[in-house]
Design a protein around this motif. Structure first.
Motif, PDB file in Angstrom:
ATOM      1  N   GLY A 338      34.983  33.597  43.817  1.00 47.06           N
ATOM      2  CA  GLY A 338      33.905  32.866  43.001  1.00 47.06           C
ATOM      3  C   GLY A 338      34.325  32.529  41.416  1.00 47.06           C
ATOM      4  N   PHE A 339      34.733  33.246  40.713  1.00 43.50           N
ATOM      5  CA  PHE A 339      35.394  33.104  39.542  1.00 43.50           C
ATOM      6  C   PHE A 339      36.820  33.803  39.322  1.00 43.50           C
ATOM      7  CE2 PHE A 339      30.876  32.814  39.442  1.00 43.50           C
ATOM      8  CZ  PHE A 339      30.508  31.851  38.258  1.00 43.50           C
ATOM      9  N   GLN A 340      37.742  32.849  39.238  1.00 38.60           N
ATOM     10  CA  GLN A 340      38.946  33.214  39.077  1.00 38.60           C
ATOM     11  C   GLN A 340      39.693  32.952  37.735  1.00 38.60           C
ATOM     12  OE1 GLN A 340      42.193  31.599  41.217  1.00 38.60           O
ATOM     13  NE2 GLN A 340      42.797  33.418  42.145  1.00 38.60           N
ATOM     14  N   VAL A 341      40.497  33.784  37.027  1.00 35.97           N
ATOM     15  CA  VAL A 341      41.301  33.583  35.913  1.00 35.97           C
ATOM     16  C   VAL A 341      42.810  33.919  36.480  1.00 35.97           C
ATOM     17  CG1 VAL A 341      41.943  34.195  33.294  1.00 35.97           C
ATOM     18  CG2 VAL A 341      39.509  34.120  34.396  1.00 35.97           C
ATOM     19  N   LYS A 342      43.637  33.051  36.281  1.00 31.21           N
ATOM     20  CA  LYS A 342      44.784  33.429  36.980  1.00 31.21           C
ATOM     21  C   LYS A 342      46.199  32.548  36.201  1.00 31.21           C
ATOM     22  CE  LYS A 342      45.774  30.181  40.421  1.00 31.21           C
ATOM     23  NZ  LYS A 342      45.947  29.880  42.055  1.00 31.21           N
ATOM     24  N   GLY A 343      47.400  32.780  36.831  1.00 29.39           N
ATOM     25  CA  GLY A 343      48.422  32.014  36.758  1.00 29.39           C
ATOM     26  C   GLY A 343      49.459  32.262  37.860  1.00 29.39           C
ATOM     27  N   HIS A 344      49.945  31.118  38.309  1.00 27.78           N
ATOM     28  CA  HIS A 344      50.957  31.396  39.548  1.00 27.78           C
ATOM     29  C   HIS A 344      52.002  32.079  39.023  1.00 27.78           C
ATOM     30  CE1 HIS A 344      48.448  27.988  41.028  1.00 27.78           C
ATOM     31  NE2 HIS A 344      48.988  28.390  42.312  1.00 27.78           N
ATOM     32  N   GLU A 345      52.792  32.983  39.689  1.00 23.47           N
ATOM     33  CA  GLU A 345      53.963  33.654  39.436  1.00 23.47           C
ATOM     34  C   GLU A 345      55.130  32.694  38.791  1.00 23.47           C
ATOM     35  OE1 GLU A 345      56.187  34.085  43.832  1.00 23.47           O
ATOM     36  OE2 GLU A 345      55.247  35.845  42.732  1.00 23.47           O
ATOM     37  N   ASN A 346      54.996  31.551  39.187  1.00 26.10           N
ATOM     38  CA  ASN A 346      55.946  30.621  38.368  1.00 26.10           C
ATOM     39  C   ASN A 346      55.758  29.796  37.351  1.00 26.10           C
ATOM     40  OD1 ASN A 346      54.471  28.885  40.351  1.00 26.10           O
ATOM     41  ND2 ASN A 346      56.361  27.990  41.072  1.00 26.10           N
ATOM     42  N   ALA A 347      54.491  30.046  36.654  1.00 27.95           N
ATOM     43  CA  ALA A 347      53.791  29.348  35.706  1.00 27.95           C
ATOM     44  C   ALA A 347      53.201  30.175  34.696  1.00 27.95           C
ATOM     45  CB  ALA A 347      52.843  28.416  36.337  1.00 27.95           C
ATOM     46  N   ARG A 348      52.807  29.575  33.780  1.00 26.23           N
ATOM     47  CA  ARG A 348      52.429  30.280  32.472  1.00 26.23           C
ATOM     48  C   ARG A 348      50.936  30.640  32.976  1.00 26.23           C
ATOM     49  NH1 ARG A 348      52.922  29.283  26.477  1.00 26.23           N
ATOM     50  NH2 ARG A 348      50.878  29.737  25.486  1.00 26.23           N
ATOM     51  N   PRO A 349      50.484  31.826  32.510  1.00 24.48           N
ATOM     52  CA  PRO A 349      49.236  32.227  33.070  1.00 24.48           C
ATOM     53  C   PRO A 349      48.110  31.792  31.873  1.00 24.48           C
ATOM     54  CG  PRO A 349      50.131  34.020  32.085  1.00 24.48           C
ATOM     55  CD  PRO A 349      51.110  32.809  32.206  1.00 24.48           C
TER      56      PRO A 349
END
Length: 601
Positions: A338-349
């Motif tokens: 529903g609501f996600q705060v994230k960063g891909h493992e190869n990117a700045r979060p």
């Protein structure tokens, strides 16, 4: 000829002046559009001077007679060229409010609308900005519509005006974007673009009905790329190939660095009172590499009857490189998350994010903060406050009211879980240094049973970090621990747990007690004890009080030797068989060193 008012312009049945009418002034009954005003001014000497005063380009060779012979406006020349600058004000109004109908749109809502809309936007750009008003109807566009700076695109209402991507629209095209978005790294900005009161339909069902078509990473309903001071208000964005609404920098950046940002970070944008529905490949509303973003009172829906939601699809997502983002008063339904705060493992979060007063219903993970690779606190500072998970449902293999992993400094405050939980409610699967969970209410219980489960489950992958869980209330009986620490080394702060258990073989808290732990205020009935000691699988009960660095006062059903870690001088009482009293005499950091000092009566 009289000046066109907004109401007259919206009335497509009223006849408009032709170029010849504008230049000769022969017919005072027809509506003068902004383009006709410019053409009339271009043909007149005084008109030419007026045009120059407001920055409208013209051809000096066309200067002619006095404009009062053309612009009578019901016989009053002062309406256009009168005292106290009235002429300039009226002229500015005339040339900064336009519609596609003024630029050749037939108004049948069948033919391609792209050309007249693009012409209208080009005209507004030439005069420094203004408003493009789209009267009620469906506008089919065959190519991407690029909005220049200082322009508002406004419809007649969210459900009245629709801009729809044509079946033949290129798959990589957004429906609406800013004029400088060339999909290349850049630092040149668009400013002050606003989209309001309409629907944008990306039409993925025809444009990209298969997964092959969904590989295009730009095709959103609305995409702002390298913008400042822009907004989307009262807009319904549906059927985007990638996203419904996306705010991003000049490009996406996944270069392996968890600290790098791309050129052209977007700033100070507002998404308010919007609806996002059924993006094909990715998210309803999302941000990338953008800062100071507010997302307020928005709703995001995914219809799983249309097709099954994928693992990458979230209702509202704060993604790579975003910062200072507030998501407030929003609702998500049917998404993988529903609501996600994230960063891909190869990117700045994403960092410094507040999710407040939001509701996720029938989603896989209702709320999530997750980064694929933690390091030196790069992924940090996320708060979930006053949020509700309602009827979490398996979507794309996910199922939990909240999932947390690889973020530092996470605060969960006043979190309510509604609907019977069939799995872990709050799942902490990876390192979350300085995790604070303060205020959780379970409204409708759980079907989980046994000591291997837990409503709030801190997995072994968390390691030797501090996890605080306070002020938890279960309003219906539960058959598993309320809090379960699977990691022996995790430092526990557990206070004020209220619950009724249904299994006397498990404890309200499942944990191995360490000398650094603090546990108190366990108010339970129906469990076998306050704590289930994971070291030797026995229960500790009777108003447990564990204070960091001080002696413990404990009781349980079996002897503590080899099972219970406690500071020197701690007291332990057995509660089954012959009651015995033990004192921790040696090994202050181990689970050995307990000495039986007598039998209690």
């Amino acid at each position: 000829m009289q000046r066109a008012t907004p109401g007259q312009i919206a009335d497509t049945a009223r006849p408009y002046a032709s170029k010849a009418d504008a230049e000769t002034g022969a017919d005072n009954a027809k509506v003068m559009t902004a383009l006709r005003v410019k053409q009339a001014l271009d043909s007149q000497a005084t008109g030419k001077a007026m045009a120059a005063a407001v920055g409208i380009p013209g051809d000096a060779s066309t200067m002619g007679t006095a404009p009062s012979t053309i612009f009578t406006d019901n016989g009053t020349a002062k309406e256009w060229f009168g005292e106290a600058g009235a002429a300039v004000v009226r002229l500015q109004q005339a040339v900064t409010w336009v519609t596609p109908q003024m630029f050749g749109y037939a108004g049948d809502f069948v033919a391609d609308s792209a050309t007249p809309i693009i012409a209208a936007l080009a005209f507004l750009a030439s005069v420094g900005g203004g408003k493009l008003f789209l009267p009620k109807g469906t506008y089919i566009v065959s190519t991407e519509i690029k909005i220049p700076s200082n322009v508002t695109v406004e419809g007649a209402g969210m459900l009245l005006t629709i801009i729809k991507g044509a079946d033949t629209m290129p798959l990589a095209d957004n429906v609406l974007t800013n004029s400088l978005n060339n999909r290349l790294s850049r630092t040149t900005y668009n400013d002050n673009i606003h989209i309001t009161d309409l629907t944008v339909d990306g039409n993925w069902q025809v444009r990209a009905p298969t997964s092959e078509g969904n590989t295009f990473n730009q095709a959103s309903c609305i995409k702002y790329s390298t913008v400042r001071n822009c907004s989307v208000k009262r807009v319904r964005a549906i059927n985007g190939i990638l996203h419904c609404i996306d705010i991003m920098a000049s490009v996406y950046l996944n270069d392996g660095s968890t600290t790098a940002q791309p050129d052209g970070i977007s700033y100070h944008c507002l998404i308010e009172d919007c609806i996002a529905e059924n993006s094909s490949r990715d998210d309803g509303i999302t941000t990338h590499n953008s800062g100071y973003i507010d997302i307020r009172r928005c709703q995001s829906y995914f219809d799983n009857a249309l097709y099954t939601v994928g693992t990458n699809q979230n209702g509202v997502e704060v993604d790579d490189g975003s910062f200072k983002v507030t998501v407030e008063g929003c609702y998500a339904y049917g998404w993988a998350k529903g609501f996600q705060v994230k960063g891909h493992e190869n990117a700045r979060p994403a960092i410094d994010v507040l999710v407040s007063n939001c509701v996720a219903e029938s989603c896989g993970y209702s709320f999530e903060a997750q980064h694929g690779a933690i390091g030196a606190g790069v992924a940090r500072n996320v708060t979930f406050r006053d949020c509700i998970s309602r009827n979490a449902t398996t979507r794309a293999g996910y199922l939990a009211a909240m999932h947390l992993s690889d973020y530092t400094d996470v605060l969960v405050e006043n979190f309510t879980i509604e609907g019977t939980s069939t799995v872990i409610a709050i799942r902490v699967s990876g390192p979350v240094p300085n995790l604070r969970i303060n205020g959780v209410t379970f409204k409708d219980g759980t079907t989980l049973t046994g000591s291997t489960e837990g409503l709030i489950h801190i997995f072994a992958g968390v390691g030797a970090l501090t996890v605080s869980v306070e002020n938890v209330v279960c309003e219906t009986p539960v058959g598993c621990p309320v809090v379960r620490y699977s990691s022996v080394s995790t430092i526990k702060r557990v206070k004020n747990i209220q619950a009724t258990g249904t299994d006397a073989a498990v404890g309200c808290v499942w944990a191995n007690i360490n000398a650094s732990d603090e546990i108190s205020g366990i108010l339970q009935t129906g469990f076998g004890g306050d704590i289930w000691s994971q070291g030797n699988s026995f229960l500790i009960g009777g108003n447990v009080s564990v204070s960091k660095g001080q002696r413990f006062d404990l009781s349980g059903t079996a002897a503590p030797e080899g099972s219970v870690n406690a500071p020197l001088g701690s007291i332990y009482r057995t509660t089954s068989g012959t009651a015995k009293l033990y004192i921790k005499a040696t090994a202050p950091t181990a689970n050995t060193g307990w000495v039986a000092v007598g039998t209690q009566t």
